[in-house]
Write an enzyme that holds these catalytic residues in place. Structure first.
Site, PDB file in Angstrom:
ATOM      1  N   CYS A 203       9.385  17.342  -8.822  1.00 49.83           N
ATOM      2  CA  CYS A 203       9.873  16.095  -8.807  1.00 49.83           C
ATOM      3  C   CYS A 203      11.320  16.283  -8.672  1.00 49.83           C
ATOM      4  CB  CYS A 203       9.385  15.326  -9.803  1.00 49.83           C
ATOM      5  SG  CYS A 203      10.049  13.755 -10.198  1.00 49.83           S
TER       6      CYS A 203
ATOM      7  N   HIS B 253       0.801  -1.334  -0.123  1.00 52.98           N
ATOM      8  CA  HIS B 253       0.084   0.149  -0.129  1.00 52.98           C
ATOM      9  C   HIS B 253       0.694   1.199  -0.007  1.00 52.98           C
ATOM     10  CE1 HIS B 253      -3.856  -2.263   1.892  1.00 52.98           C
ATOM     11  NE2 HIS B 253      -3.502  -2.433   0.290  1.00 52.98           N
TER      12      HIS B 253
ATOM     13  N   THR C 118      -4.689  -7.746  10.871  1.00 49.24           N
ATOM     14  CA  THR C 118      -5.331  -7.220   9.907  1.00 49.24           C
ATOM     15  C   THR C 118      -6.900  -7.443   9.720  1.00 49.24           C
ATOM     16  OG1 THR C 118      -5.528  -6.750   7.463  1.00 49.24           O
ATOM     17  CG2 THR C 118      -4.523  -8.806   8.000  1.00 49.24           C
TER      18      THR C 118
HETATM   19  P1  OAD Z   1      -7.555  -2.438  10.478  1.00 46.87           P
HETATM   20  O1  OAD Z   1      -7.508  -1.147  11.269  1.00 46.87           O
HETATM   21  O2  OAD Z   1      -8.796  -2.548   9.453  1.00 46.87           O
HETATM   22  O3  OAD Z   1      -7.194  -3.755  11.236  1.00 46.87           O
HETATM   23  C1  OAD Z   1      -6.367  -3.777  12.303  1.00 46.87           C
HETATM   24  C2  OAD Z   1      -6.752  -5.180  12.937  1.00 46.87           C
HETATM   25  O4  OAD Z   1      -5.585  -5.399  13.862  1.00 46.87           O
HETATM   26  C3  OAD Z   1      -8.203  -5.463  13.534  1.00 46.87           C
HETATM   27  O5  OAD Z   1      -8.242  -6.685  13.177  1.00 46.87           O
HETATM   28  C4  OAD Z   1      -7.613  -5.436  15.161  1.00 46.87           C
HETATM   29  O6  OAD Z   1      -8.360  -6.493  15.842  1.00 46.87           O
HETATM   30  C5  OAD Z   1      -6.178  -6.041  15.099  1.00 46.87           C
HETATM   31  N1  OAD Z   1      -5.451  -5.437  16.249  1.00 46.87           N
HETATM   32  C6  OAD Z   1      -5.367  -4.427  16.891  1.00 46.87           C
HETATM   33  N2  OAD Z   1      -4.541  -4.113  17.766  1.00 46.87           N
HETATM   34  C7  OAD Z   1      -3.853  -5.466  17.942  1.00 46.87           C
HETATM   35  C8  OAD Z   1      -2.583  -5.774  18.409  1.00 46.87           C
HETATM   36  N3  OAD Z   1      -1.992  -5.083  19.379  1.00 46.87           N
HETATM   37  N4  OAD Z   1      -2.231  -7.076  18.140  1.00 46.87           N
HETATM   38  C9  OAD Z   1      -2.824  -7.698  17.145  1.00 46.87           C
HETATM   39  N5  OAD Z   1      -3.841  -7.375  16.326  1.00 46.87           N
HETATM   40  C10 OAD Z   1      -4.220  -6.230  16.679  1.00 46.87           C
HETATM   41  O7  OAD Z   1      -6.146  -2.266   9.522  1.00 46.87           O
HETATM   42  P2  OAD Z   1      -5.702  -3.047   8.446  1.00 46.87           P
HETATM   43  O8  OAD Z   1      -6.435  -4.437   8.088  1.00 46.87           O
HETATM   44  O9  OAD Z   1      -4.094  -2.946   7.964  1.00 46.87           O
HETATM   45  O10 OAD Z   1      -5.019   1.239   3.461  1.00 46.87           O
HETATM   46  O11 OAD Z   1      -6.131  -2.161   7.018  1.00 46.87           O
HETATM   47  C11 OAD Z   1      -6.203  -2.616   5.830  1.00 46.87           C
HETATM   48  C12 OAD Z   1      -5.940  -1.001   4.949  1.00 46.87           C
HETATM   49  O12 OAD Z   1      -6.834  -0.246   5.285  1.00 46.87           O
HETATM   50  C13 OAD Z   1      -4.738  -0.211   5.375  1.00 46.87           C
HETATM   51  O13 OAD Z   1      -3.557  -0.734   4.748  1.00 46.87           O
HETATM   52  C14 OAD Z   1      -5.120   0.870   4.950  1.00 46.87           C
HETATM   53  C15 OAD Z   1      -6.336   1.201   5.268  1.00 46.87           C
HETATM   54  O14 OAD Z   1      -7.393   1.707   4.241  1.00 46.87           O
HETATM   55  C16 OAD Z   1      -4.223   2.149   2.960  1.00 46.87           C
HETATM   56  O15 OAD Z   1      -3.560   3.023   3.815  1.00 46.87           O
HETATM   57  C17 OAD Z   1      -4.222   2.104   1.506  1.00 46.87           C
END
Ligand code: OAD
Length: 235
Positions: A136, A109, A176
């Site tokens: 740039c 990303h 995630t």
């Molecule tokens: P999310 O915020 O959607 O999910 C984070 C996950 O991490 C959740 O399922 C939480 O339960 C878990 N979590 C939180 N704290 C934790 C801990 N201490 N240990 C283990 N797990 C924990 O984030 P992403 O799945 O990364 O895109 O989101 C995906 C994408 O959505 C991101 O890359 C971003 C966003 O739009 C871009 O920036 C392009």
């Protein structure tokens, strides 16, 4: 599970949460104060570049106040010690994996410390802050933007990522929510090619049922324990 040779690890915001970077969808999530469509789309960038740049300037500035945690460090240890194929694919735009020492790493990303020329497509180290109309360093046009994959844009390195996932023995998803594709679909690809699949997350993700095994807890504890077991079995 027999000892895997080839491992692909997918990380998300949860792995950086204990370093102090807000996740996107949890309580206190990054999007609570900002509607995602206001900051993270090509349309928003065209409509209001100053706000979008300011939003990512703040995220980049926050990187200076945080450190890799035990989970990032464990994955770097695994990268250094694992003799087989290994690929760490992160959805995170922070630089905590590389600061921890991971080398076999792809940012699908984008990355906060990188800038992308919207005209010539060249990447360069991001000035900090990165105001709109910054020239740039390669073509000189005032077209540098944050090197972030916005909603509706194609994530980076997808060919290499899908090839690694299709060829791995073990696919591990860490921190995630499984809400954003194509990252959320990688577990299906791994399973379809016969890989074992493991999820390490605070709570079951949207696609939890797709994994052979889910372990729930904090990334710092779960990832360190998983890496220790894997390296101990191997050594
Ligand atoms: P999310 O915020 O959607 O999910 C984070 C996950 O991490 C959740 O399922 C939480 O339960 C878990 N979590 C939180 N704290 C934790 C801990 N201490 N240990 C283990 N797990 C924990 O984030 P992403 O799945 O990364 O895109 O989101 C995906 C994408 O959505 C991101 O890359 C971003 C966003 O739009 C871009 O920036 C392009």
């Amino acid at each position: 599970m027999t000892q895997p040779r080839s491992i692909v690890i997918l990380t998300g915001a949860g792995i950086s949460a204990e370093s102090g970077i807000a996740t996107f969808r949890g309580p206190g999530g990054l999007w609570e104060g900002h509607r995602v469509e206001d900051v993270c789309t090509p349309e928003a960038l065209a409509r209001d570049p100053a706000s979008v740049h300011r939003f990512y300037d703040a995220r980049r500035a926050a990187l200076a106040t945080v450190e890799p945690n035990a989970a990032h460090l464990a994955l770097a240890r695994l990268d250094a010690a694992w003799p087989g194929a290994l690929l760490l694919v992160t959805q995170n735009v922070d630089d905590l994996h590389e600061r921890a020492g991971s080398r076999r790493l792809l940012h699908m990303h984008g990355a906060l410390r990188s800038a992308l020329c919207a005209l010539c497509g060249i990447r360069s180290a991001s000035p900090d802050p990165l105001p709109p109309d910054t020239p740039c360093p390669d073509c000189g046009e005032p077209a540098l933007r944050p090197d972030i994959v916005f909603f509706g844009e194609m994530p980076y390195h997808m060919d290499a990522i899908e090839a690694a996932v299709a060829g791995c023995d073990l696919f591990v998803s860490i921190g995630t929510s499984g809400a954003v594709y194509p990252a959320a679909g990688l577990v299906r690809l791994a399973a379809a090619h016969g890989a074992a699949t493991l999820e390490l997350n605070l709570e079951p993700s949207a696609g939890s049922d797709l994994f052979d095994e889910t372990r729930l807890g904090l990334a710092t504890a779960l990832v360190s324990a998983w890496v220790d077991t894997l390296l101990h079995r191997h050594g």
